[in-house]
Design a protein around this motif. Structure first.
Motif, PDB file in Angstrom:
ATOM      1  N   VAL A 139      11.818 -19.619  10.318  1.00  0.00           N
ATOM      2  CA  VAL A 139      11.668 -18.977  11.630  1.00  0.00           C
ATOM      3  C   VAL A 139      11.669 -20.032  12.724  1.00  0.00           C
ATOM      4  CG1 VAL A 139      10.040 -17.748  13.110  1.00  0.00           C
ATOM      5  CG2 VAL A 139      10.516 -16.901  10.808  1.00  0.00           C
ATOM      6  N   ASP A 140      10.879 -21.077  12.545  1.00  0.00           N
ATOM      7  CA  ASP A 140      10.821 -22.140  13.552  1.00  0.00           C
ATOM      8  C   ASP A 140      12.142 -22.895  13.628  1.00  0.00           C
ATOM      9  OD1 ASP A 140       8.197 -21.503  14.134  1.00  0.00           O
ATOM     10  OD2 ASP A 140       7.366 -22.942  12.704  1.00  0.00           O
ATOM     11  N   LEU A 141      12.763 -23.119  12.466  1.00  0.00           N
ATOM     12  CA  LEU A 141      14.041 -23.826  12.452  1.00  0.00           C
ATOM     13  C   LEU A 141      15.111 -23.056  13.207  1.00  0.00           C
ATOM     14  CD1 LEU A 141      15.671 -26.244  11.318  1.00  0.00           C
ATOM     15  CD2 LEU A 141      16.104 -24.854   9.271  1.00  0.00           C
ATOM     16  N   ASP A 189      20.804 -25.320   0.616  1.00  0.00           N
ATOM     17  CA  ASP A 189      21.160 -25.843  -0.698  1.00  0.00           C
ATOM     18  C   ASP A 189      19.959 -26.217  -1.548  1.00  0.00           C
ATOM     19  OD1 ASP A 189      23.828 -25.517  -0.317  1.00  0.00           O
ATOM     20  OD2 ASP A 189      24.277 -27.606   0.151  1.00  0.00           O
ATOM     21  N   GLY A 190      18.790 -26.360  -0.929  1.00  0.00           N
ATOM     22  CA  GLY A 190      17.610 -26.754  -1.684  1.00  0.00           C
ATOM     23  C   GLY A 190      16.673 -25.607  -1.990  1.00  0.00           C
ATOM     24  N   VAL A 243      17.714 -30.417   8.045  1.00  0.00           N
ATOM     25  CA  VAL A 243      16.724 -29.472   7.522  1.00  0.00           C
ATOM     26  C   VAL A 243      17.400 -28.146   7.161  1.00  0.00           C
ATOM     27  CG1 VAL A 243      14.518 -28.347   7.964  1.00  0.00           C
ATOM     28  CG2 VAL A 243      14.980 -30.599   8.942  1.00  0.00           C
ATOM     29  N   GLN A 244      18.407 -27.745   7.930  1.00  0.00           N
ATOM     30  CA  GLN A 244      19.148 -26.531   7.586  1.00  0.00           C
ATOM     31  C   GLN A 244      19.755 -26.653   6.194  1.00  0.00           C
ATOM     32  OE1 GLN A 244      20.596 -25.214  12.097  1.00  0.00           O
ATOM     33  NE2 GLN A 244      22.082 -25.963  10.626  1.00  0.00           N
ATOM     34  N   ARG A 245      20.293 -27.824   5.882  1.00  0.00           N
ATOM     35  CA  ARG A 245      20.902 -27.992   4.571  1.00  0.00           C
ATOM     36  C   ARG A 245      19.850 -27.980   3.476  1.00  0.00           C
ATOM     37  NH1 ARG A 245      24.908 -25.892   3.210  1.00  0.00           N
ATOM     38  NH2 ARG A 245      25.573 -26.369   5.335  1.00  0.00           N
TER      39      ARG A 245
END
Length: 847
Positions: A355-357, A317-318, A311-313
């Protein structure tokens, strides 16, 4: 062997952040042994997400959210009290309107939420909880329980919308339902399963075109909650396994279940099979998977640690390239571009997810995400209202990040970045001071999305329309719904279009879609034929793509008509189906530091219509201090009226502190206009308020004729007049090397850069490079090093050859896909583009 849930998670983690999952692995995803789930924890997590906790809700930062929850609940309580026969809430008659039924369930949820929100005035009100339960019973008995009568209108209402509201309401009132209506959960779950008509035996069907991407995440999240309510571990496990497929990167050469929806290796996101949709459905998917991580936290149902990097990526990148100073770019919103609340509001939902991530990340990753949250807050031209967040807990976390002085505001984007989202035919080019976003299309990607009376005049949005965002500007005053409402759909910035008038779908057919169920193609509101020919038609051109080298980009596209026009001429479509033919041309965009160079060639119209290219279109408030200055090619003064052979033009909005320059690199008549335009926002979306909007619309048009089939110009953000004059000098920064239907190329002397798009299969010589096309090539020489980037914009070549003529160079760095050899004093680069899907490959050469 079969792949377990944990094995799938570990594969995702081990394969890299956005690496393509192995097709053999993905093909083996299937049911596994049920995991043991802590249902109490799962239900408590879900309630905390939407209602908050005593600790989060005691925070002053959350007070506005609590007030909003209470205010909404009291509004619907009043509507509940004043309802008439055939209504649960006044003004929402039931029986034939699926939106009204969905809204009725939503309002029950909103009342239930207020009764479970710690610190709220209605928290713990058992009387209201009983009224909600009674409402659920009444709706089921009269309007939902009879599946033979239901399922009218939009499939989404029945398979996702109602199920989402009901599932959350039942979670919030779990104890009260168990006491007052113990059979209600089982009754509703059975009905929700029955309404999953596009599923398989009342469950998800991964082979269904309806159960993909964000829609799949919604359905499976609902089924996870239902499983917890039923204390059914098998249901939770199956739903989780189905949802995990959305984390797998789409491999276009080895599709799983035929699904093209989801995230691609280059950061692209597609929904509806062919629509670039990061800014709408992509947001929904990001939000939903983060909620799933929070729902499952500590329940034993999933190892979230291995999903977080994926999800970070997505974020880095998205999403990040597409967010400019807190604004979501137009090129990835689909039909949502016509809504009144896009842009800054879109990004607020992304911020909540980030924020949650960050709370699930650690170390440098968490720091970078928190810094990015601060960066968006500090650069956005609109105040981000945390009360719009879904979760009170997220509001508290957001406040903590803003208050933490050890967290600097920092972008996750490099200051200079050029991104080719070739999997969804889009480009984003960023520099300090501006961002440029380009929308392309092809036989892979839709030209636009129209649906449900939204985005009524979309015809050219994927034909090279572009958007130049300037730093410090309030983008609601530059783009958004007012841009589409007041700028002619035939003169959107960047498009080359025939001069004609087209009709919207409702104008053509008297309804929001084309209906002909008796035709062999079976045209109904949500049929595949409707999607293919009405809602999001693809082009018929295979050439759309380009290369990136460091922070520079080249993109090329062949303009085409869409599949509807092609198939109408072939006699495939009904006689009363209306299709439109487009103009033919080749177009290129070379994205540099101070300018974006645009080349247009081979402009012809098969129907003999007049054709124009819109160099730009910008809007301003009527009272803004807008001035336009320019100079004729021969050096004479431009009077500011009519049409002339301009060398350059400069648009200034002194009120907003913005300026854009246009350097015309070819000779042709240029028509400049600055008009006051008043239109209703409803012209682009039937559900918009009938609000008249007046804008000062600046337009720059070039008319094409047999003598002007080619055009070359540069967009120069923040340009001064002196800089613009420099483009016409013999030693100007940009030289057009070629501009014809076979090849388009430029040189930038100051950068030592040559870029070319080759559209035909013949070899083309460009500034010491011989390119066997079709191909996109960028070469940059600095000192003794030359770096070459190559991409296949057709996405169907196995090998692209580029020859550096008259030089013997040695490869010192680069991708393994680039093989270097020598012959006759030349250097030959053979680039393996087999199944690369438009990716760029580079080699650095010394000699």
């Amino acid at each position: 062997m079969d792949v377990t849930r944990r094995r799938l998670l570990s594969l995702l983690s081990a394969s890299g952040l956005l690496a393509v999952a192995r097709p053999a692995v993905a093909a083996n995803i299937g049911p596994t042994t049920s995991v043991s789930v802590d249902h109490t924890a799962l239900l408590a997590n879900t309630t905390a997400i939407f209602a908050g906790t005593p600790e989060s809700n005691a925070r002053p930062d959350v007070a506005a959210k609590l007030a909003a929850i209470e205010r909404t609940a009291r509004t619907w309580l009043a509507a509940l009290d004043s309802a008439r026969d055939g209504e649960l809430f006044t003004g929402l008659p039931l029986g034939t309107s699926d939106p009204n039924l969905n809204a009725s369930y939503q309002h029950l949820y909103e009342i239930a939420l207020a009764t479970r929100t710690p610190g709220g005035a209605l928290d713990g009100d058992t009387t209201l909880q009983s009224r909600v339960i009674d409402g659920l019973v009444w709706l089921h008995e009269h309007y939902y329980g009879d599946q033979a009568r239901g399922y009218y209108g939009n499939w989404f209402t029945w398979e996702i919308g109602i199920s989402t509201h009901v599932s959350k309401t039942l979670v919030l009132l779990d104890d009260a339902v168990a006491e007052h209506a113990p059979d209600l959960v089982a009754t509703y779950v059975a009905s929700m399963d029955a309404y999953l008509r596009n599923g398989l035996n009342g469950d998800v069907n991964l082979d269904s075109r309806f159960h993909t991407g964000a829609n799949l995440a919604d359905i499976t999240t609902n089924r996870i909650l239902q499983g917890a309510l039923l204390r059914d571990d098998a249901r939770i496990t199956k739903a989780l396994e189905d949802q995990l497929t959305v984390f797998l990167t789409i491999d276009p050469y080895a599709l799983r279940h035929g699904v093209t929806d989801g995230y691609y290796a280059d950061g692209s996101f597609i929904q509806h099979h062919s629509v670039a949709y990061t800014g709408s459905y992509g947001r929904a998917l990001l939000t939903r998977v983060m909620q799933t991580l929070k729902i499952l936290d500590g329940t034993g149902a999933a190892d979230g640690d291995t999903l977080v990097p994926v999800v970070q990526r997505w974020v880095i990148d998205g999403f990040a390239p597409l967010i400019f100073e807190g604004w979501m770019m137009e090129i990835v919103k689909g039909r949502a571009v016509s809504r009144t609340s896009t842009g800054y509001t879109d990004v607020a939902t992304v911020v909540e997810a980030i924020v949650d991530l960050s709370d699930y990340s650690s170390g440098a990753d968490a720091d970078a995400l928190k810094s990015y949250v601060k960066f968006i807050r500090s650069t956005s031209r609109a105040a981000l209202d945390p009360a719009t967040f879904v979760s009170p807990m997220s509001i508290a976390r957001y406040a903590d990040i803003l208050a933490d002085d050890s967290v600097p505001a920092a972008d996750v984007n490099p200051a200079a970045r050029s991104v080719a989202f070739n999997a969804m035919d889009k480009n984003v080019h960023r520099r300090p001071g501006y961002a440029f976003a380009l929308a392309r299309s092809s036989d892979r990607i839709s030209k636009y999305e129209y649906m449900n009376g939204e985005n009524l005049m979309p015809w050219f949005q994927g034909d090279g329309a572009y958007y130049l965002y300037l730093t410090g500007d309030d983008q609601t005053q530059a783009f958004g719904v007012d841009y589409y409402a007041t700028v002619s759909p035939y003169a959107l910035a960047g498009v080359t279009t025939p001069v004609e008038q087209r009709s919207t779908v409702p104008e053509l057919y008297g309804r929001p879609y084309y209906e002909n169920p008796g035709h062999p193609l079976g045209f109904t509101s949500s049929s595949e034929s409707q999607n293919t020919y009405v809602y999001f038609p693809r082009g018929t051109n295979g050439h759309s793509g380009g290369a990136t080298l460091d922070a520079y980009g080249a993109a090329g596209m062949v303009l085409s008509s869409d599949v509807a026009w092609r198939d109408k001429q072939a006699g495939i479509l009904p006689d009363d189906f209306v299709a439109y033919q487009n103009t033919a041309a080749t177009k290129s965009w070379f994205m540099l530091d101070d300018e974006i160079v645009v080349l247009v060639a081979g402009v012809t119209d098969p129907a003999g219509r007049a054709v124009t290219t819109a160099v730009d279109a910008r809007i301003a408030a009527p009272a803004d201090a807008v001035t336009v200055a320019g100079e004729l090619r021969g050096g004479g003064a431009w009077t500011g009226a009519g049409t002339g052979d301009l060398a350059w033009l400069r648009y200034v909005n002194a009120t907003r502190g913005t300026a854009v320059g246009y350097a015309f690199l070819s000779a042709q008549p240029v028509r400049v206009s600055l008009d006051q335009v008043t239109r209703s926002r409803r012209v682009v979306r039937t559900a918009n308020p009938d609000t008249a909007v007046t804008k000062s619309v600046f337009g720059v048009l070039v008319g094409h004729s047999q003598a002007t089939t080619a055009l070359a110009y540069a967009l120069v953000p923040h340009a001064t007049q002196d800089r613009l004059r420099g483009y016409g000098a013999p030693d100007g920064p940009v030289t057009v090397l070629a501009n014809d239907p076979g090849v388009q190329a430029v040189r930038h002397a100051g950068l030592g850069l040559v870029a070319a798009n080759v559209f035909t299969g013949d070899p083309h010589d460009v500034a010491g490079l011989r390119v066997d096309g079709p191909a996109s090539v960028i070469a940059r020489t600095r000192s003794r090093l030359t770096t070459v980037a190559v991409s296949d914009p057709t996405m169907d070549r196995d090998l692209v050859r580029v020859t550096v003529a008259g030089r013997t160079l040695t490869k010192v760095a680069g991708d393994r896909a680039v093989r270097v050899s020598h012959a006759g004093g030349d250097t030959l680069l053979e680039v393996d583009t087999h199944r690369a899907y438009g990716a760029s490959f580079t080699a650095t050469l010394r000699g």
